[in-house]
Motif scaffolding. Structure first.
Motif, PDB file in Angstrom:
ATOM      1  N   TYR A   1       4.256  41.212  -4.427  1.00  0.00           N
ATOM      2  CA  TYR A   1       3.271  41.529  -5.467  1.00  0.00           C
ATOM      3  C   TYR A   1       2.218  40.447  -5.673  1.00  0.00           C
ATOM      4  O   TYR A   1       1.133  40.728  -6.183  1.00  0.00           O
ATOM      5  CB  TYR A   1       3.984  41.821  -6.789  1.00  0.00           C
ATOM      6  CG  TYR A   1       4.734  40.647  -7.369  1.00  0.00           C
ATOM      7  CD1 TYR A   1       4.148  39.853  -8.351  1.00  0.00           C
ATOM      8  CD2 TYR A   1       6.021  40.340  -6.956  1.00  0.00           C
ATOM      9  CE1 TYR A   1       4.823  38.770  -8.892  1.00  0.00           C
ATOM     10  CE2 TYR A   1       6.708  39.261  -7.486  1.00  0.00           C
ATOM     11  CZ  TYR A   1       6.105  38.484  -8.447  1.00  0.00           C
ATOM     12  OH  TYR A   1       6.782  37.406  -8.970  1.00  0.00           O
ATOM     13  N   ASP A   2       2.491  39.195  -5.319  1.00  0.00           N
ATOM     14  CA  ASP A   2       1.469  38.156  -5.550  1.00  0.00           C
ATOM     15  C   ASP A   2       1.393  37.168  -4.389  1.00  0.00           C
ATOM     16  O   ASP A   2       1.296  35.967  -4.579  1.00  0.00           O
ATOM     17  CB  ASP A   2       1.713  37.432  -6.876  1.00  0.00           C
ATOM     18  CG  ASP A   2       3.014  36.640  -6.899  1.00  0.00           C
ATOM     19  OD1 ASP A   2       3.789  36.764  -5.921  1.00  0.00           O
ATOM     20  OD2 ASP A   2       3.264  35.916  -7.870  1.00  0.00           O
ATOM     21  N   TYR A   3       1.377  37.704  -3.186  1.00  0.00           N
ATOM     22  CA  TYR A   3       1.314  36.859  -1.993  1.00  0.00           C
ATOM     23  C   TYR A   3       0.068  35.982  -1.965  1.00  0.00           C
ATOM     24  O   TYR A   3       0.089  34.865  -1.444  1.00  0.00           O
ATOM     25  CB  TYR A   3       1.344  37.749  -0.741  1.00  0.00           C
ATOM     26  CG  TYR A   3       1.252  36.980   0.555  1.00  0.00           C
ATOM     27  CD1 TYR A   3       2.396  36.513   1.186  1.00  0.00           C
ATOM     28  CD2 TYR A   3       0.020  36.718   1.156  1.00  0.00           C
ATOM     29  CE1 TYR A   3       2.321  35.799   2.378  1.00  0.00           C
ATOM     30  CE2 TYR A   3      -0.072  36.002   2.348  1.00  0.00           C
ATOM     31  CZ  TYR A   3       1.081  35.543   2.948  1.00  0.00           C
ATOM     32  OH  TYR A   3       1.008  34.833   4.115  1.00  0.00           O
ATOM     33  N   ASP A   4      -1.024  36.482  -2.529  1.00  0.00           N
ATOM     34  CA  ASP A   4      -2.317  35.800  -2.388  1.00  0.00           C
ATOM     35  C   ASP A   4      -2.430  34.515  -3.195  1.00  0.00           C
ATOM     36  O   ASP A   4      -3.424  33.795  -3.064  1.00  0.00           O
ATOM     37  CB  ASP A   4      -3.455  36.744  -2.795  1.00  0.00           C
ATOM     38  CG  ASP A   4      -3.604  37.900  -1.822  1.00  0.00           C
ATOM     39  OD1 ASP A   4      -3.724  37.643  -0.619  1.00  0.00           O
ATOM     40  OD2 ASP A   4      -3.573  39.056  -2.273  1.00  0.00           O
ATOM     41  N   PHE A   5      -1.432  34.211  -4.032  1.00  0.00           N
ATOM     42  CA  PHE A   5      -1.541  33.024  -4.881  1.00  0.00           C
ATOM     43  C   PHE A   5      -0.423  32.038  -4.546  1.00  0.00           C
ATOM     44  O   PHE A   5       0.732  32.215  -4.936  1.00  0.00           O
ATOM     45  CB  PHE A   5      -1.481  33.420  -6.359  1.00  0.00           C
ATOM     46  CG  PHE A   5      -2.564  34.396  -6.744  1.00  0.00           C
ATOM     47  CD1 PHE A   5      -3.898  34.025  -6.704  1.00  0.00           C
ATOM     48  CD2 PHE A   5      -2.259  35.689  -7.109  1.00  0.00           C
ATOM     49  CE1 PHE A   5      -4.907  34.916  -7.039  1.00  0.00           C
ATOM     50  CE2 PHE A   5      -3.255  36.587  -7.456  1.00  0.00           C
ATOM     51  CZ  PHE A   5      -4.585  36.204  -7.409  1.00  0.00           C
ATOM     52  N   HIS A   6      -0.796  31.018  -3.786  1.00  0.00           N
ATOM     53  CA  HIS A   6       0.150  29.966  -3.423  1.00  0.00           C
ATOM     54  C   HIS A   6      -0.620  28.649  -3.442  1.00  0.00           C
ATOM     55  O   HIS A   6      -1.698  28.557  -2.859  1.00  0.00           O
ATOM     56  CB  HIS A   6       0.738  30.226  -2.032  1.00  0.00           C
ATOM     57  CG  HIS A   6       2.099  29.624  -1.839  1.00  0.00           C
ATOM     58  ND1 HIS A   6       3.256  30.230  -2.283  1.00  0.00           N
ATOM     59  CD2 HIS A   6       2.466  28.457  -1.263  1.00  0.00           C
ATOM     60  CE1 HIS A   6       4.292  29.468  -1.981  1.00  0.00           C
ATOM     61  NE2 HIS A   6       3.844  28.389  -1.364  1.00  0.00           N
ATOM     62  N   TYR A   7      -0.057  27.618  -4.094  1.00  0.00           N
ATOM     63  CA  TYR A   7      -0.834  26.420  -4.400  1.00  0.00           C
ATOM     64  C   TYR A   7      -0.452  25.181  -3.584  1.00  0.00           C
ATOM     65  O   TYR A   7      -1.310  24.403  -3.192  1.00  0.00           O
ATOM     66  CB  TYR A   7      -0.692  26.083  -5.890  1.00  0.00           C
ATOM     67  CG  TYR A   7      -0.947  27.261  -6.791  1.00  0.00           C
ATOM     68  CD1 TYR A   7      -2.182  27.906  -6.791  1.00  0.00           C
ATOM     69  CD2 TYR A   7       0.045  27.761  -7.618  1.00  0.00           C
ATOM     70  CE1 TYR A   7      -2.419  29.002  -7.605  1.00  0.00           C
ATOM     71  CE2 TYR A   7      -0.183  28.843  -8.446  1.00  0.00           C
ATOM     72  CZ  TYR A   7      -1.411  29.466  -8.429  1.00  0.00           C
ATOM     73  OH  TYR A   7      -1.631  30.552  -9.232  1.00  0.00           O
ATOM     74  N   ASN A   8       0.829  24.972  -3.365  1.00  0.00           N
ATOM     75  CA  ASN A   8       1.281  23.697  -2.815  1.00  0.00           C
ATOM     76  C   ASN A   8       1.169  23.618  -1.300  1.00  0.00           C
ATOM     77  O   ASN A   8       1.107  22.544  -0.726  1.00  0.00           O
ATOM     78  CB  ASN A   8       2.726  23.425  -3.222  1.00  0.00           C
ATOM     79  CG  ASN A   8       2.876  23.325  -4.730  1.00  0.00           C
ATOM     80  OD1 ASN A   8       1.883  23.245  -5.449  1.00  0.00           O
ATOM     81  ND2 ASN A   8       4.112  23.347  -5.220  1.00  0.00           N
ATOM     82  N   SER A   9       1.181  24.750  -0.626  1.00  0.00           N
ATOM     83  CA  SER A   9       1.116  24.771   0.836  1.00  0.00           C
ATOM     84  C   SER A   9       0.676  26.162   1.260  1.00  0.00           C
ATOM     85  O   SER A   9       0.319  26.989   0.429  1.00  0.00           O
ATOM     86  CB  SER A   9       2.490  24.444   1.436  1.00  0.00           C
ATOM     87  OG  SER A   9       3.457  25.390   1.003  1.00  0.00           O
ATOM     88  N   SER A  10       0.732  26.422   2.551  1.00  0.00           N
ATOM     89  CA  SER A  10       0.402  27.761   3.013  1.00  0.00           C
ATOM     90  C   SER A  10       1.472  28.748   2.556  1.00  0.00           C
ATOM     91  O   SER A  10       2.655  28.400   2.460  1.00  0.00           O
ATOM     92  CB  SER A  10       0.306  27.792   4.541  1.00  0.00           C
ATOM     93  OG  SER A  10      -0.713  26.917   4.987  1.00  0.00           O
ATOM     94  N   PRO A  11       1.094  29.987   2.271  1.00  0.00           N
ATOM     95  CA  PRO A  11       2.084  30.977   1.850  1.00  0.00           C
ATOM     96  C   PRO A  11       3.143  31.193   2.922  1.00  0.00           C
ATOM     97  O   PRO A  11       2.865  31.104   4.120  1.00  0.00           O
ATOM     98  CB  PRO A  11       1.251  32.245   1.649  1.00  0.00           C
ATOM     99  CG  PRO A  11      -0.153  31.773   1.479  1.00  0.00           C
ATOM    100  CD  PRO A  11      -0.263  30.531   2.298  1.00  0.00           C
ATOM    101  N   VAL A  12       4.369  31.467   2.495  1.00  0.00           N
ATOM    102  CA  VAL A  12       5.446  31.785   3.422  1.00  0.00           C
ATOM    103  C   VAL A  12       5.241  33.208   3.918  1.00  0.00           C
ATOM    104  O   VAL A  12       5.024  34.123   3.135  1.00  0.00           O
ATOM    105  CB  VAL A  12       6.815  31.649   2.726  1.00  0.00           C
ATOM    106  CG1 VAL A  12       7.934  31.990   3.699  1.00  0.00           C
ATOM    107  CG2 VAL A  12       6.986  30.238   2.181  1.00  0.00           C
TER     108      VAL A  12
END
Length: 494
Positions: A309-320
């Motif tokens: 539901y919220d894959y597009d929001f990741h801050y610390n590194s690239s999304p898993v």
């Protein structure tokens, strides 16, 4: 046969000259209502146009128009040299025409006259509010959405002659151009290897879960969810007839060992996951457990329903990358949407699966939603193609990270004695654990009294858990500061 002068039409017909509905139609509708409900019985004579116009204080031509309309619709019949009568063919039940009640004529039944199934599982856990401030469970800020660009693109689509095909019915699994550009977008951002034939468009995450559940779950099937898990998904699974088995979630995500033990003794049909940021705790499923779950799924034959539901929001590194990117056996059904990426009002979701399942789900979807919103899908496809959505997400990500950090700082400085938490690596909410002696419902009521809505669906309080899921995406830093100040006062009072 009753004489027309015995019927006090002045009390029976109520005229409201402020309505947009013409006066003659107001009278027509109320007289038809009276005939249908047996107040004006078949065969009864109606007053002459002059008499009735005087009783109702309207022009005679208005009553002539009334009688013409009633006659045209077959509710009355004209007998030469006698007058106008309620049609003897009227199906209205016979009753004493004088035993009428104005409320009876103008009200709608409060309850059905028949029984029907009622399901407490689907009781709505949402409460609307007029509060100026609100904590959500992780909704975006619609003020950041590229509405100007979207409106221009959408308006341009409406004006094109080539768009006329979108105004008719379609028998495909969504707008073909949108599915093609969406497949390209998902391949680039999520490591997938799909074509448009692997995509079914929906109206959002909930519709995707509903379609998948009703297609894939039979009564009595076992569905594993996290403990805790997304309450709406749980309701949908149970409504489909499934029995839910909750499994522990720790700092690395759902327990693979517990799932393996269940599979050794029970036939599991489905595993529901929110692996990127587990709902509600926001933890990310570890890479090791992702591979183990894919292996278990292939070994024991259970479906993995992956809600991203919220894959597009990741801050610390690239999304898993999602589990479906590594699925070699066709065991994962992947669902996502642009509702969180843009705004909840854009009901544009999607479901990704092998082509044979997409075809069957397409048949089922056409029963409840024949084709979706072809025009909006065309607009979203064009925004993806020109990279407008990608640019928006890049800008929004920086703003949301700032808001996450601000909420973390405020919780630490203002409520550090009552709450503990870990800054989430992504998403639009923070999982906060509170002093178990606090009454979260009382805190919510205290907040509401100070114009801050803290919905019940955000509160988790049992013998083992006292926690809140606090969304920060919809609040600016200034609004968040005010909201946390109110929450602090509410906690001290509670």
């Amino acid at each position: 046969m009753s004489s027309p002068v015995q019927i006090p039409f002045k009390s029976m017909v109520v005229i409201d000259r402020l309505l947009d509905t013409p006066v003659y139609l107001q009278i027509v509708h109320q007289m038809i209502n009276a005939i249908q409900r047996g107040v004006l019985t078949p065969g009864i004579q109606l007053p002459g146009s002059r008499t009735l116009s005087q009783q109702l204080d309207v022009h005679r031509k208005t009553i002539i128009a009334v009688y013409d309309e009633l006659n045209a619709q077959g509710w009355t019949e004209i007998q030469p040299n006698k007058g106008t009568f309620v049609s003897s063919k009227s199906p209205a039940r016979r009753s004493d025409s004088l035993k009428y009640n104005t409320e009876f004529l103008t009200s709608y039944p409060a309850k059905t006259g028949f029984g029907f199934k009622q399901n407490i599982l689907l009781d709505k856990p949402f409460v609307s509010t007029d509060s100026a401030l609100e904590f959500t469970d992780g909704l975006p800020d619609i003020r950041l959405a590229p509405l100007d660009r979207l409106s221009k693109v959408y308006g341009g689509i409406l004006k094109r002659k080539s768009s006329h095909k979108h105004f008719g019915y379609s028998h495909v699994e969504g707008n073909e151009f949108y599915r093609e550009t969406l497949a390209h977008y998902l391949n680039n951002t999520r490591g997938l290897h799909i074509t448009q034939n692997n995509i079914l468009t929906t109206r959002g995450i909930h519709m995707s879960i509903y379609l998948a559940s009703n297609m894939l779950i039979d009564k009595g099937d076992l569905v594993i969810v996290g403990d805790l898990s997304y309450y709406v998904a749980n309701m949908i699974f149970q409504e489909a007839g499934a029995s839910i088995i909750p499994v522990t979630v720790d700092e690395d995500g759902i327990s693979v060992e517990a799932i393996k033990k269940l599979c050794e003794t029970k036939k599991i049909r489905m595993l529901y996951l929110t692996p990127h940021h587990h709902y509600p705790t926001t933890v990310t499923l570890s890479a090791e457990r992702r591979l183990e779950l894919l292996s278990l799924s292939a070994q024991y034959g259970f479906i993995i329903l992956e809600d991203d539901y919220d894959y597009d929001f990741h801050y610390n590194s690239s999304p898993v990358l999602p589990l479906t990117s590594a699925d070699r056996h066709g065991m994962v059904v992947y669902i996502g949407s642009f509702c969180n990426s843009l705004a909840p009002g854009f009901r544009s979701g999607y479901l990704v699966a092998p082509e044979n399942l997409i075809q069957e789900l397409g048949k089922f979807r056409r029963i409840v939603d024949r084709q979706g919103d072809m025009l909006m899908e065309q607009a979203l496809g064009e925004l993806l193609e020109e990279r407008e959505i990608q640019r928006h997400l890049k800008k929004a990500l920086k703003i949301y990270q700032e808001r996450r950090d601000s909420l973390c700082d405020l919780l630490t400085s203002e409520l550090g004695d009552f709450v503990s938490f870990s800054a989430p690596p992504g998403g639009l909410s923070i999982w906060t654990k509170w002093n178990p002696e606090l009454n979260l419902m009382r805190i919510s009521k205290n907040c509401l009294a100070q114009n801050l809505h803290l919905p019940q669906k955000l509160l988790y309080q049992t013998e083992s858990v006292t926690a809140m899921r606090l969304g920060f995406g919809n609040l600016s830093v200034e609004e968040m500061t005010e909201a946390v100040g109110i929450l602090k006062n509410a906690v001290k009072k509670g």
